[in-house]
Design an enzyme around this catalytic site. Structure first.
Site, PDB file in Angstrom:
ATOM      1  N   HIS A   1     -11.097  -5.477  -1.706  1.00  0.00           N
ATOM      2  CA  HIS A   1      -9.921  -5.940  -2.452  1.00  0.00           C
ATOM      3  C   HIS A   1      -9.473  -7.300  -1.914  1.00  0.00           C
ATOM      4  CE1 HIS A   1      -8.534  -1.777  -4.131  1.00  0.00           C
ATOM      5  NE2 HIS A   1      -9.832  -2.001  -4.313  1.00  0.00           N
TER       6      HIS A   1
ATOM      7  N   GLU B   1      -6.551  -8.556  -1.195  1.00  0.00           N
ATOM      8  CA  GLU B   1      -5.561  -8.548  -0.107  1.00  0.00           C
ATOM      9  C   GLU B   1      -6.216  -8.253   1.238  1.00  0.00           C
ATOM     10  OE1 GLU B   1      -5.393  -6.964  -2.976  1.00  0.00           O
ATOM     11  OE2 GLU B   1      -3.345  -6.755  -3.709  1.00  0.00           O
TER      12      GLU B   1
ATOM     13  N   CYS C   1      -2.651  -1.920  -3.563  1.00  0.00           N
ATOM     14  CA  CYS C   1      -2.912  -0.483  -3.656  1.00  0.00           C
ATOM     15  C   CYS C   1      -2.553   0.171  -2.316  1.00  0.00           C
ATOM     16  CB  CYS C   1      -4.372  -0.236  -4.009  1.00  0.00           C
ATOM     17  SG  CYS C   1      -5.498  -0.620  -2.634  1.00  0.00           S
TER      18      CYS C   1
ATOM     19  N   CYS D   1      -4.684  -1.134   0.674  1.00  0.00           N
ATOM     20  CA  CYS D   1      -4.285  -2.456   1.176  1.00  0.00           C
ATOM     21  C   CYS D   1      -2.909  -2.401   1.829  1.00  0.00           C
ATOM     22  CB  CYS D   1      -4.311  -3.487   0.051  1.00  0.00           C
ATOM     23  SG  CYS D   1      -5.975  -3.852  -0.519  1.00  0.00           S
TER      24      CYS D   1
HETATM   25  N1  LIG Z   1      -3.817  -5.321  -5.799  1.00  0.00           N
HETATM   26  C1  LIG Z   1      -5.104  -4.990  -5.995  1.00  0.00           C
HETATM   27  N2  LIG Z   1      -5.363  -3.870  -6.635  1.00  0.00           N
HETATM   28  C2  LIG Z   1      -6.675  -3.558  -6.809  1.00  0.00           C
HETATM   29  N3  LIG Z   1      -7.220  -2.483  -7.438  1.00  0.00           N
HETATM   30  C3  LIG Z   1      -8.560  -2.643  -7.389  1.00  0.00           C
HETATM   31  N4  LIG Z   1      -8.893  -3.778  -6.719  1.00  0.00           N
HETATM   32  C4  LIG Z   1      -7.730  -4.361  -6.343  1.00  0.00           C
HETATM   33  C5  LIG Z   1      -7.420  -5.580  -5.652  1.00  0.00           C
HETATM   34  O1  LIG Z   1      -8.292  -6.359  -5.214  1.00  0.00           O
HETATM   35  N5  LIG Z   1      -6.087  -5.833  -5.515  1.00  0.00           N
END
Ligand SMILES: Nc1nc2[nH]cnc2c(=O)[nH]1
Length: 162
Positions: free
Chosen positions: A56, A58, A78, A81
């Site tokens: 992801h 973040e 999410c 993260c």
């Molecule tokens: N905020 C965010 N939500 C996600 N959901 C799936 N991938 C991501 C991502 O890279 N960032």
């Protein structure tokens, strides 16, 4: 929203989300600012191109973060993260699109919004205070998801479709 570089960083995060989409990845981007609003780094989601479900935007920015940093994201972080943000020294999170709205846009696609837990719920359990601002209206934040997600993918993941 403070008058640091946050508006510009959010716009850039959405731009990075568009770049991720153009590369075949999930449409998410993020920008890290230091306490003075100076850009420390930026990242795109690389889940598809790296075949890494944890890649992801973040998460890619959370190594070697100085104290007082702000994470600006094209969409609400999410639960994974948000947990990692709690382990970092990031002290402020700002996001454009909220997870509830994202869940609507992903329309049940199992690769889109696997966790609906609000980031505030996870960040509240962090050992240091983390300010959260969002959703913030940012042009293009919704549009970058339009037509990308496939509801039928939920069935494939659940193993109920051929
Ligand atoms: N905020 C965010 N939500 C996600 N959901 C799936 N991938 C991501 C991502 O890279 N960032």
């Amino acid at each position: 929203m403070s008058d640091t570089g946050e508006p510009g960083a959010l716009a850039r995060a959405v731009e990075l989300a568009g770049q991720a989409r153009a590369r075949g990845d999930h449409p998410f981007g993020a920008v890290l600012l230091d306490a003075a609003g100076v850009v420390l780094g930026e990242a795109r989601n690389t889940v598809v191109s790296d075949r890494d479900p944890t890649a992801h935007a973040e998460l890619a920015l959370l190594r070697a973060v100085p104290g007082g940093a702000t994470l600006c994201a094209s969409a609400e972080p999410c639960a994974m993260c948000a947990g990692a943000i709690g382990w970092s020294t990031v002290s402020r999170v700002v996001y454009a699109l909220g997870r509830a709205e994202l869940a609507g846009l992903t329309a049940g696609d199992g690769e889109g919004a696997r966790t609906s837990l609000p980031c505030r719920t996870v960040l509240a359990a962090a050992p240091h205070p983390i300010e959260v601002e969002g959703p913030v209206p940012v042009p293009g934040a919704r549009e970058v998801h339009a037509g990308y997600w496939m509801p039928q993918r939920a069935d494939r993941i659940a193993g109920t479709a051929r």
